[in-house]
Design a protein around this motif. Sequence first.
Motif, PDB file in Angstrom:
ATOM      1  N   UNK A 111     -19.722-127.431 -30.399  1.00 49.24           N
ATOM      2  CA  UNK A 111     -20.640-128.034 -29.553  1.00 49.24           C
ATOM      3  C   UNK A 111     -20.623-129.571 -29.477  1.00 49.24           C
ATOM      4  N   UNK A 112     -20.384-130.045 -30.728  1.00 48.33           N
ATOM      5  CA  UNK A 112     -20.517-131.560 -31.007  1.00 48.33           C
ATOM      6  C   UNK A 112     -19.091-132.115 -30.396  1.00 48.33           C
ATOM      7  N   UNK A 113     -18.059-131.221 -30.321  1.00 43.98           N
ATOM      8  CA  UNK A 113     -16.802-131.593 -29.824  1.00 43.98           C
ATOM      9  C   UNK A 113     -17.135-131.551 -28.100  1.00 43.98           C
ATOM     10  N   UNK A 114     -17.611-130.556 -27.520  1.00 39.88           N
ATOM     11  CA  UNK A 114     -17.887-130.623 -26.323  1.00 39.88           C
ATOM     12  C   UNK A 114     -18.930-131.807 -25.913  1.00 39.88           C
ATOM     13  N   UNK A 115     -19.809-132.235 -26.844  1.00 36.21           N
ATOM     14  CA  UNK A 115     -20.534-133.502 -26.296  1.00 36.21           C
ATOM     15  C   UNK A 115     -19.767-134.692 -26.249  1.00 36.21           C
ATOM     16  N   UNK A 116     -18.787-134.841 -27.249  1.00 35.67           N
ATOM     17  CA  UNK A 116     -18.061-135.883 -27.151  1.00 35.67           C
ATOM     18  C   UNK A 116     -17.000-136.124 -26.171  1.00 35.67           C
ATOM     19  N   UNK A 117     -16.292-134.839 -25.851  1.00 36.30           N
ATOM     20  CA  UNK A 117     -15.378-135.032 -24.751  1.00 36.30           C
ATOM     21  C   UNK A 117     -16.216-135.020 -23.304  1.00 36.30           C
ATOM     22  N   UNK A 118     -17.509-134.386 -23.109  1.00 38.51           N
ATOM     23  CA  UNK A 118     -18.317-134.898 -21.814  1.00 38.51           C
ATOM     24  C   UNK A 118     -18.711-136.435 -22.019  1.00 38.51           C
ATOM     25  N   UNK A 119     -18.904-136.767 -23.032  1.00 37.85           N
ATOM     26  CA  UNK A 119     -19.108-138.261 -22.975  1.00 37.85           C
ATOM     27  C   UNK A 119     -17.924-139.127 -22.557  1.00 37.85           C
ATOM     28  N   UNK A 120     -16.848-138.756 -23.138  1.00 39.58           N
ATOM     29  CA  UNK A 120     -15.584-139.566 -22.740  1.00 39.58           C
ATOM     30  C   UNK A 120     -15.154-139.325 -21.241  1.00 39.58           C
ATOM     31  N   UNK A 121     -15.554-138.042 -20.800  1.00 39.76           N
ATOM     32  CA  UNK A 121     -15.145-137.928 -19.433  1.00 39.76           C
ATOM     33  C   UNK A 121     -16.057-138.683 -18.342  1.00 39.76           C
ATOM     34  N   UNK A 122     -17.428-138.781 -18.947  1.00 39.36           N
ATOM     35  CA  UNK A 122     -18.464-139.651 -18.125  1.00 39.36           C
ATOM     36  C   UNK A 122     -18.237-141.071 -17.911  1.00 39.36           C
ATOM     37  N   UNK A 123     -17.718-141.312 -19.267  1.00 41.26           N
ATOM     38  CA  UNK A 123     -17.194-143.230 -19.327  1.00 41.26           C
ATOM     39  C   UNK A 123     -16.143-143.115 -18.403  1.00 41.26           C
ATOM     40  N   UNK A 124     -15.042-142.274 -18.151  1.00 35.74           N
ATOM     41  CA  UNK A 124     -13.831-142.379 -17.427  1.00 35.74           C
ATOM     42  C   UNK A 124     -14.435-142.395 -15.960  1.00 35.74           C
ATOM     43  N   UNK A 125     -15.461-141.513 -15.410  1.00 37.98           N
ATOM     44  CA  UNK A 125     -16.009-141.463 -14.475  1.00 37.98           C
ATOM     45  C   UNK A 125     -16.788-142.697 -14.056  1.00 37.98           C
TER      46      UNK A 125
END
Length: 156
Positions: A40-54
Amino acid sequence: MSRTDGDRDPSDEALTDIERAALHDLELGLEHVRRGYGALLTFHHQIGRGMDRFERARSRLREAGHDALADRLRDEVLPAGAVGDRWSYELVADFRAGFLADATAIEGDAREALAGGGHHLTERRQQRRWRERAAGESWRAASDDEADRAAGDDGA
């Protein structure tokens, strides 16, 4: 005191097989839940990185004159939640404070009530049995040699 040597633990001896099995299942279940929390922490970090790219894409689209696409990212994706309207950090916090805390408390309470707080009783029992059936203690010398190598001591 940490016990990893397989010595007899009085709390272990008083357990029935079903109690030992229940504690083992609780301990393993909690280990799996903790691994899920890591995912779940990995999911959170990946979503955050994706949002930064968006966000970078939004800025670049705007710079390139594609205002409608930039506006969609700004209005539809960036403020939205990962699940429903919830952001991933909220999922992490709720999981940690709710399910993970509850499961950890129950596992700890069961260990305390049944085994005086002892951990890894099934593994400790297996370790003790395997060592008792071994012919001699050559396993101890091999473990000592391994520890020496790990510490960088060649014995000279």
